[in-house]
Design a protein around this motif. Sequence first.
Motif, PDB file in Angstrom:
ATOM      1  N   TYR A  13     124.786 -86.736  30.192  1.00 15.61           N
ATOM      2  CA  TYR A  13     124.389 -85.417  29.667  1.00 15.61           C
ATOM      3  C   TYR A  13     125.512 -84.398  29.828  1.00 15.61           C
ATOM      4  O   TYR A  13     125.731 -83.560  28.937  1.00 15.61           O
ATOM      5  CB  TYR A  13     123.134 -84.943  30.405  1.00 15.61           C
ATOM      6  N   THR A  14     126.228 -84.467  30.932  1.00 13.89           N
ATOM      7  CA  THR A  14     127.329 -83.534  31.181  1.00 13.89           C
ATOM      8  C   THR A  14     128.500 -83.742  30.224  1.00 13.89           C
ATOM      9  O   THR A  14     129.406 -82.905  30.169  1.00 13.89           O
ATOM     10  CB  THR A  14     127.824 -83.677  32.629  1.00 13.89           C
ATOM     11  N   SER A  15     128.496 -84.847  29.496  1.00 15.70           N
ATOM     12  CA  SER A  15     129.537 -85.125  28.510  1.00 15.70           C
ATOM     13  C   SER A  15     129.065 -84.912  27.085  1.00 15.70           C
ATOM     14  O   SER A  15     129.772 -84.321  26.260  1.00 15.70           O
ATOM     15  CB  SER A  15     130.015 -86.580  28.650  1.00 15.70           C
ATOM     16  N   THR A  16     127.856 -85.385  26.782  1.00  9.20           N
ATOM     17  CA  THR A  16     127.388 -85.344  25.391  1.00  9.20           C
ATOM     18  C   THR A  16     127.037 -83.939  24.936  1.00  9.20           C
ATOM     19  O   THR A  16     126.929 -83.691  23.733  1.00  9.20           O
ATOM     20  CB  THR A  16     126.180 -86.269  25.182  1.00  9.20           C
ATOM     21  N   THR A  17     126.846 -83.010  25.870  1.00  7.43           N
ATOM     22  CA  THR A  17     126.558 -81.622  25.498  1.00  7.43           C
ATOM     23  C   THR A  17     127.730 -80.692  25.803  1.00  7.43           C
ATOM     24  O   THR A  17     127.592 -79.476  25.736  1.00  7.43           O
ATOM     25  CB  THR A  17     125.297 -81.107  26.218  1.00  7.43           C
ATOM     26  N   TRP A  18     128.879 -81.272  26.120  1.00  5.74           N
ATOM     27  CA  TRP A  18     130.049 -80.461  26.472  1.00  5.74           C
ATOM     28  C   TRP A  18     130.663 -79.792  25.253  1.00  5.74           C
ATOM     29  O   TRP A  18     130.997 -78.610  25.277  1.00  5.74           O
ATOM     30  CB  TRP A  18     131.079 -81.343  27.168  1.00  5.74           C
ATOM     31  N   ASP A  19     130.840 -80.536  24.176  1.00  7.92           N
ATOM     32  CA  ASP A  19     131.543 -80.040  22.990  1.00  7.92           C
ATOM     33  C   ASP A  19     130.534 -79.663  21.914  1.00  7.92           C
ATOM     34  O   ASP A  19     129.676 -80.460  21.549  1.00  7.92           O
ATOM     35  CB  ASP A  19     132.482 -81.132  22.474  1.00  7.92           C
ATOM     36  N   LEU A  20     130.659 -78.449  21.377  1.00  7.21           N
ATOM     37  CA  LEU A  20     129.698 -77.978  20.376  1.00  7.21           C
ATOM     38  C   LEU A  20     129.649 -78.881  19.149  1.00  7.21           C
ATOM     39  O   LEU A  20     128.579 -79.137  18.591  1.00  7.21           O
ATOM     40  CB  LEU A  20     130.045 -76.553  19.940  1.00  7.21           C
TER      41      LEU A  20
ATOM     42  N   HIS B 215     131.867 -70.480  26.393  1.00  8.48           N
ATOM     43  CA  HIS B 215     131.180 -71.750  26.146  1.00  8.48           C
ATOM     44  C   HIS B 215     131.229 -72.645  27.380  1.00  8.48           C
ATOM     45  O   HIS B 215     130.206 -73.237  27.774  1.00  8.48           O
ATOM     46  CB  HIS B 215     131.813 -72.470  24.960  1.00  8.48           C
ATOM     47  N   VAL B 216     132.402 -72.763  27.993  1.00  7.85           N
ATOM     48  CA  VAL B 216     132.524 -73.594  29.185  1.00  7.85           C
ATOM     49  C   VAL B 216     131.629 -73.060  30.303  1.00  7.85           C
ATOM     50  O   VAL B 216     130.947 -73.836  31.001  1.00  7.85           O
ATOM     51  CB  VAL B 216     133.988 -73.675  29.651  1.00  7.85           C
ATOM     52  N   ARG B 217     131.587 -71.750  30.463  1.00  8.68           N
ATOM     53  CA  ARG B 217     130.740 -71.164  31.506  1.00  8.68           C
ATOM     54  C   ARG B 217     129.271 -71.498  31.256  1.00  8.68           C
ATOM     55  O   ARG B 217     128.521 -71.824  32.191  1.00  8.68           O
ATOM     56  CB  ARG B 217     130.934 -69.649  31.559  1.00  8.68           C
ATOM     57  N   ASP B 218     128.847 -71.450  30.007  1.00  5.80           N
ATOM     58  CA  ASP B 218     127.469 -71.801  29.667  1.00  5.80           C
ATOM     59  C   ASP B 218     127.171 -73.251  30.034  1.00  5.80           C
ATOM     60  O   ASP B 218     126.110 -73.562  30.590  1.00  5.80           O
ATOM     61  CB  ASP B 218     127.240 -71.582  28.176  1.00  5.80           C
ATOM     62  N   ARG B 219     128.110 -74.153  29.717  1.00 10.34           N
ATOM     63  CA  ARG B 219     127.905 -75.572  30.027  1.00 10.34           C
ATOM     64  C   ARG B 219     127.890 -75.806  31.543  1.00 10.34           C
ATOM     65  O   ARG B 219     127.057 -76.556  32.054  1.00 10.34           O
ATOM     66  CB  ARG B 219     129.012 -76.429  29.391  1.00 10.34           C
ATOM     67  N   VAL B 220     128.817 -75.181  32.249  1.00 12.46           N
ATOM     68  CA  VAL B 220     128.882 -75.335  33.700  1.00 12.46           C
ATOM     69  C   VAL B 220     127.592 -74.829  34.341  1.00 12.46           C
ATOM     70  O   VAL B 220     127.022 -75.472  35.239  1.00 12.46           O
ATOM     71  CB  VAL B 220     130.116 -74.611  34.258  1.00 12.46           C
ATOM     72  N   ASP B 221     127.107 -73.680  33.879  1.00 12.83           N
ATOM     73  CA  ASP B 221     125.861 -73.143  34.430  1.00 12.83           C
ATOM     74  C   ASP B 221     124.700 -74.108  34.208  1.00 12.83           C
ATOM     75  O   ASP B 221     123.854 -74.307  35.091  1.00 12.83           O
ATOM     76  CB  ASP B 221     125.540 -71.791  33.796  1.00 12.83           C
ATOM     77  N   ASP B 222     124.650 -74.711  33.038  1.00 10.47           N
ATOM     78  CA  ASP B 222     123.590 -75.673  32.727  1.00 10.47           C
ATOM     79  C   ASP B 222     123.715 -76.914  33.610  1.00 10.47           C
ATOM     80  O   ASP B 222     122.730 -77.389  34.189  1.00 10.47           O
ATOM     81  CB  ASP B 222     123.661 -76.060  31.255  1.00 10.47           C
ATOM     82  N   PHE B 223     124.915 -77.441  33.734  1.00 13.22           N
ATOM     83  CA  PHE B 223     125.102 -78.685  34.482  1.00 13.22           C
ATOM     84  C   PHE B 223     124.826 -78.514  35.970  1.00 13.22           C
ATOM     85  O   PHE B 223     124.435 -79.480  36.640  1.00 13.22           O
ATOM     86  CB  PHE B 223     126.521 -79.211  34.286  1.00 13.22           C
ATOM     87  N   LEU B 224     125.034 -77.298  36.496  1.00 12.12           N
ATOM     88  CA  LEU B 224     124.789 -77.037  37.913  1.00 12.12           C
ATOM     89  C   LEU B 224     123.375 -76.528  38.180  1.00 12.12           C
ATOM     90  O   LEU B 224     122.995 -76.353  39.344  1.00 12.12           O
ATOM     91  CB  LEU B 224     125.797 -76.013  38.448  1.00 12.12           C
TER      92      LEU B 224
END
Length: 350
Positions: free
Chosen positions: A235-242, A321-330
């Motif tokens: 999940y941390t990979s497949t949702t990384w790139d828009l 975008h990266v901050r949004d993904r990091v927040d989600d993954f953590l």
Amino acid sequence: MSTEDLAEALRRALRDAGAPGADAPVEMLPDAGLAHSHLRLSGSGLLARLPKQSQMDLSAKDNIAYEAACFERAAASGHTPHLHGVLSPSALLPRGALLVEEIVGRPARLPGDLPSVATAPAAIHALPVPSPAERAPLLDPSDPLTLLREEIGRQAEHLDGAGLSTGTRKAVERTRAAFAECCERTDRPPRRLITFDAHPGNFVIRAGDGVAILVDLEKARYSYPPLDLAHATLYTSTTWDLASSAVLEIDDVLAFYRDWLANTADDAAWRGWLVPLRAAMWLWSVTWCAKWRAQSGLASRAGVDGEDWSGERSDPELIAHVRDRVDDFLSPSGVERVTDELDRLTDLGL
């Protein structure tokens, strides 16, 4: 540098080196990654990859040599761009540049492109492994699990400052404890060339033949292929790139592993390793997220050597975008999603 200054510096460096594409118009591509800027040498079929930093924490000279070796080692797979030139670090380009084949195509679409994506790492993993004396400069640790555990440990130093919930922190530590037990095993799976960066956003589905090409190579090492398989489907990979974002179902993940196993000659060697190494790759990713959260707000470092995750090095939209993904993954839900999947895959005998 401004976009215009960077383009002009590249033009001059190309001409000074007599490099391919030296007379081509230079077009800056959208800022899509934390480690490189990409410029198209229009009409030449080439892209220039200019490092913003070294994710391997190397000097500028060693970093560009490492990246070149990644492309050179993987080329025989037929699933990576060809390397056409290396511009060494200079006053014009302090971190140097690689000139690589531009792959014309589209982003991977998941889960439909997963069978195609699986063929790329399978082809890289099938390459003959050089003798130990010929593996430098790529990482070739005496025990890849020990190195990975140490990398995770260094990144985990930032967990205390990452604002994790109590439940989330416990889930991460439980997974780290399980991986520590895995590292104590006396057996090891076969070692192969792996990319260590096989998330779906790094694939282009080539126009014309639909072949999946892994276009971003800078962290390759001699280690264990299931780390790449995990990186392609977590999940941390497949949702990384828009452009390729998708949430995979458990059946999608199982099918991906089956496709990869069907393309490897020693599938029995991976029994008992697929899920533990999947968990290890997630630990590496989630602890990197904690590290990025801690370091992205810092001022950019002076000089051109080493690692630098300062948000000042990238476009503000990319950083958001990266901050949004990091927040989600953590987040508790992001961590629970992955740990629940790991438990299910274990129960299913993967």
